[in-house]
Motif scaffolding. Sequence first.
Motif, PDB file in Angstrom:
ATOM      1  N   LYS A   1      17.329   3.657 -26.059  1.00  0.00           N
ATOM      2  CA  LYS A   1      16.928   2.947 -24.840  1.00  0.00           C
ATOM      3  C   LYS A   1      15.582   2.251 -25.044  1.00  0.00           C
ATOM      4  O   LYS A   1      15.330   1.189 -24.467  1.00  0.00           O
ATOM      5  CB  LYS A   1      16.862   3.913 -23.649  1.00  0.00           C
ATOM      6  CG  LYS A   1      18.220   4.444 -23.229  1.00  0.00           C
ATOM      7  CD  LYS A   1      18.141   5.335 -22.030  1.00  0.00           C
ATOM      8  CE  LYS A   1      17.919   4.535 -20.756  1.00  0.00           C
ATOM      9  NZ  LYS A   1      19.055   3.687 -20.393  1.00  0.00           N
TER      10      LYS A   1
ATOM     11  N   SER B   1      23.599   2.810 -23.452  1.00  0.00           N
ATOM     12  CA  SER B   1      22.949   3.179 -24.710  1.00  0.00           C
ATOM     13  C   SER B   1      23.468   4.543 -25.138  1.00  0.00           C
ATOM     14  O   SER B   1      23.793   5.386 -24.290  1.00  0.00           O
ATOM     15  CB  SER B   1      21.433   3.226 -24.529  1.00  0.00           C
ATOM     16  OG  SER B   1      20.938   1.950 -24.156  1.00  0.00           O
TER      17      SER B   1
ATOM     18  N   SER C   1      30.725  -2.393 -21.429  1.00  0.00           N
ATOM     19  CA  SER C   1      30.065  -3.688 -21.211  1.00  0.00           C
ATOM     20  C   SER C   1      30.980  -4.712 -20.550  1.00  0.00           C
ATOM     21  O   SER C   1      30.519  -5.778 -20.137  1.00  0.00           O
ATOM     22  CB  SER C   1      29.551  -4.240 -22.546  1.00  0.00           C
ATOM     23  OG  SER C   1      30.631  -4.547 -23.413  1.00  0.00           O
TER      24      SER C   1
ATOM     25  N   VAL D   1      18.910  -2.650 -24.697  1.00  0.00           N
ATOM     26  CA  VAL D   1      20.152  -2.247 -24.031  1.00  0.00           C
ATOM     27  C   VAL D   1      21.304  -2.326 -25.013  1.00  0.00           C
ATOM     28  O   VAL D   1      21.237  -3.021 -26.030  1.00  0.00           O
ATOM     29  CB  VAL D   1      20.443  -3.136 -22.787  1.00  0.00           C
ATOM     30  CG1 VAL D   1      19.334  -2.997 -21.762  1.00  0.00           C
ATOM     31  CG2 VAL D   1      20.601  -4.597 -23.184  1.00  0.00           C
ATOM     32  N   SER D   2      22.369  -1.584 -24.716  1.00  0.00           N
ATOM     33  CA  SER D   2      23.576  -1.543 -25.557  1.00  0.00           C
ATOM     34  C   SER D   2      23.256  -1.134 -26.988  1.00  0.00           C
ATOM     35  O   SER D   2      23.859  -1.622 -27.945  1.00  0.00           O
ATOM     36  CB  SER D   2      24.296  -2.903 -25.553  1.00  0.00           C
ATOM     37  OG  SER D   2      24.770  -3.221 -24.271  1.00  0.00           O
TER      38      SER D   2
ATOM     39  N   ASP E   1      22.391   1.620 -18.671  1.00  0.00           N
ATOM     40  CA  ASP E   1      21.148   0.869 -18.537  1.00  0.00           C
ATOM     41  C   ASP E   1      21.089   0.251 -17.139  1.00  0.00           C
ATOM     42  O   ASP E   1      22.066  -0.300 -16.650  1.00  0.00           O
ATOM     43  CB  ASP E   1      21.090  -0.239 -19.600  1.00  0.00           C
ATOM     44  CG  ASP E   1      21.249   0.305 -21.019  1.00  0.00           C
ATOM     45  OD1 ASP E   1      20.590   1.312 -21.330  1.00  0.00           O
ATOM     46  OD2 ASP E   1      22.033  -0.273 -21.796  1.00  0.00           O
ATOM     47  N   ARG E   2      19.946   0.409 -16.481  1.00  0.00           N
ATOM     48  CA  ARG E   2      19.683  -0.199 -15.171  1.00  0.00           C
ATOM     49  C   ARG E   2      20.590   0.343 -14.056  1.00  0.00           C
ATOM     50  O   ARG E   2      20.775  -0.302 -13.033  1.00  0.00           O
ATOM     51  CB  ARG E   2      19.831  -1.721 -15.243  1.00  0.00           C
ATOM     52  CG  ARG E   2      18.827  -2.406 -16.153  1.00  0.00           C
ATOM     53  CD  ARG E   2      19.073  -3.899 -16.276  1.00  0.00           C
ATOM     54  NE  ARG E   2      19.206  -4.538 -15.000  1.00  0.00           N
ATOM     55  CZ  ARG E   2      20.353  -5.029 -14.518  1.00  0.00           C
ATOM     56  NH1 ARG E   2      21.473  -4.905 -15.217  1.00  0.00           N
ATOM     57  NH2 ARG E   2      20.386  -5.611 -13.357  1.00  0.00           N
TER      58      ARG E   2
ATOM     59  N   THR F   1      25.699  -2.103 -19.047  1.00  0.00           N
ATOM     60  CA  THR F   1      25.564  -1.791 -20.472  1.00  0.00           C
ATOM     61  C   THR F   1      25.198  -0.316 -20.598  1.00  0.00           C
ATOM     62  O   THR F   1      24.709   0.292 -19.648  1.00  0.00           O
ATOM     63  CB  THR F   1      24.480  -2.653 -21.148  1.00  0.00           C
ATOM     64  OG1 THR F   1      23.239  -2.465 -20.452  1.00  0.00           O
ATOM     65  CG2 THR F   1      24.862  -4.119 -21.127  1.00  0.00           C
TER      66      THR F   1
END
Length: 575
Positions: A291, A263, A248, A295-296, A180-181, A261
């Motif tokens: 997603k 997904s 994480s 997140v996660s 994520d990101r 994080t």
Amino acid sequence: MVSNKKTIRVHIIDDDPADFLILDELLLGSTRYRFQLCHFGSLDEARQELLAPECDVFLVDYFLGRETACDILQEARRIHCEVPIVVLTGADSQKIDDEVLELGAADFLPKDEISLSLLERTIRHAIRHKEAELELQSLVKRDPLTGLGNRLLFEEILESSLARCKRSGGKLAVLFLDLDRFKEINDSLGHPTGDLLLLLISDRLKAVVRESDFIARIGGDEFTVLIDDLHSVGDALAVAHKIVLALSRPSPVGPHELNITASVGVALYPENGDTPIKLMQKADIALYEAKRNGVSKIQCFTANLQTQLERHLYIEKGLRYALEHDRFELYLQPQWTLEDQRLTGFEALLRWHAGADEMISPFEFIPVAEKTGLIVPIGEWVVSKVCEYLREWQQQGVSDCRIALNVSPLQLKSGRFVDAVEALASTHGVTLDRLEIEVTEESLLDGVEEHGRVANELVRLRALGVKIAIDDFGTGYSSLRYLRQFPADIVKIDKSFVSEGSVELKEPEICTAIVTMAKSLGMEVIAEGIETSRQLASLREIGCALGQGYLVSEPQNFKEASQRALRGRADGKAQ
């Protein structure tokens, strides 16, 4: 490398015990190599051995009852067996020779010519050739950054695992995951930092999964995990949770400590599919859903997602048909001056008639087109149709109306879009200054992440005379720094700041800021979604000069837009 001291494990597949005894006597009499022999008397036994071979070479009799060595070779190719196979036969046939070599046999030996020295040499060469071949394949099938497998190798391993599961009644899971990101980190800290982070992530993945599981990197920040010998869906989810937890943890990368994080999407065999393509497709869809939920997140493929997949496939099939049978249509929405509603141009909007009474929204079919790559040929169809319209107007004396068309980042990254625009405009006899390309604010970020590829394509277009507009401005996460880097002429204020169910100007402060910023950079501003005279008046007060929206006109077909363009030429008005 074959060593004289190493024991060479030879598995002989032959339904004639007498032939096996001859080979056994020859090979065990070798003084150069130590051979360890094992005999399989039927094709069924051999097939089971191919799934998990514990030998260095197979010696296979060509004739095996009703079947032949060709059946063994085809099975070995299908499951990607990496042990060399040498075929033996008593028949003298060039055709058989060519046939087995074509199917991947390492060599072919007539039984009446077999001697110990010939067997030793053939076995040695077969093993060395296979080792060299596998070494070369490992270079092609490995991710150069992390050393993990790539998509090609993952699909091969998955196919072999599926073959084993089908014979044993076992289960397996395919996990798709991405960070994520990650794009934001890659963009803000640079690609070297992003690469170091990917190395750290791959190490953490290897620490979490078993040695019997397989990890691959199949894209920028996309990884896949194959979990073999699965007992239940709970086992797959347990691994997925371990992965999310491991990734994480704070990630020290150079001088930075990054918080990452991930997904995860999960697909299961046999519940969700029995081929690599089906399982990977469904794990990917589950990842997309994960997603979408935040997140996660971890998402298994479900019946609801199956419905979405079927809809996706229906749309994909329909888009291909529409391309082949010209089922698309362009509608044109006027753009005009706020001061006197004088017509300045149009925005082309793609419409798809999927059936006699079925119109599918661009919000539904454009994501499918982008995911399947169909956006590239569809985009070229749009350019061709816009050039066709401009040529027709030119013949009618309308030469001062531009048409803007929306372009996906994928079209710009394809490497062929600019050449297609130039060629199509030339074919239709249209000057490129009458074309305007609209890219979303998201494209600015994509362009930076793709090492400037999008920006370079926009620079090429602008050099040809094409105007560049940034669409939906204010809805993304770009900064003024990106805006300065990109060759844009026009900024379009997103309609969510203009109307969005309001009679008054929805977000006057944001609109004012965008107009001020654009003017400071020498750009024009077009406000989208103007629906009321109060919104128009407020936009004029803050210095916005151009607009489009239902206040003046909804999107029109080409005939209606042509009439408006001709009237605009006569009286200078958009009405």
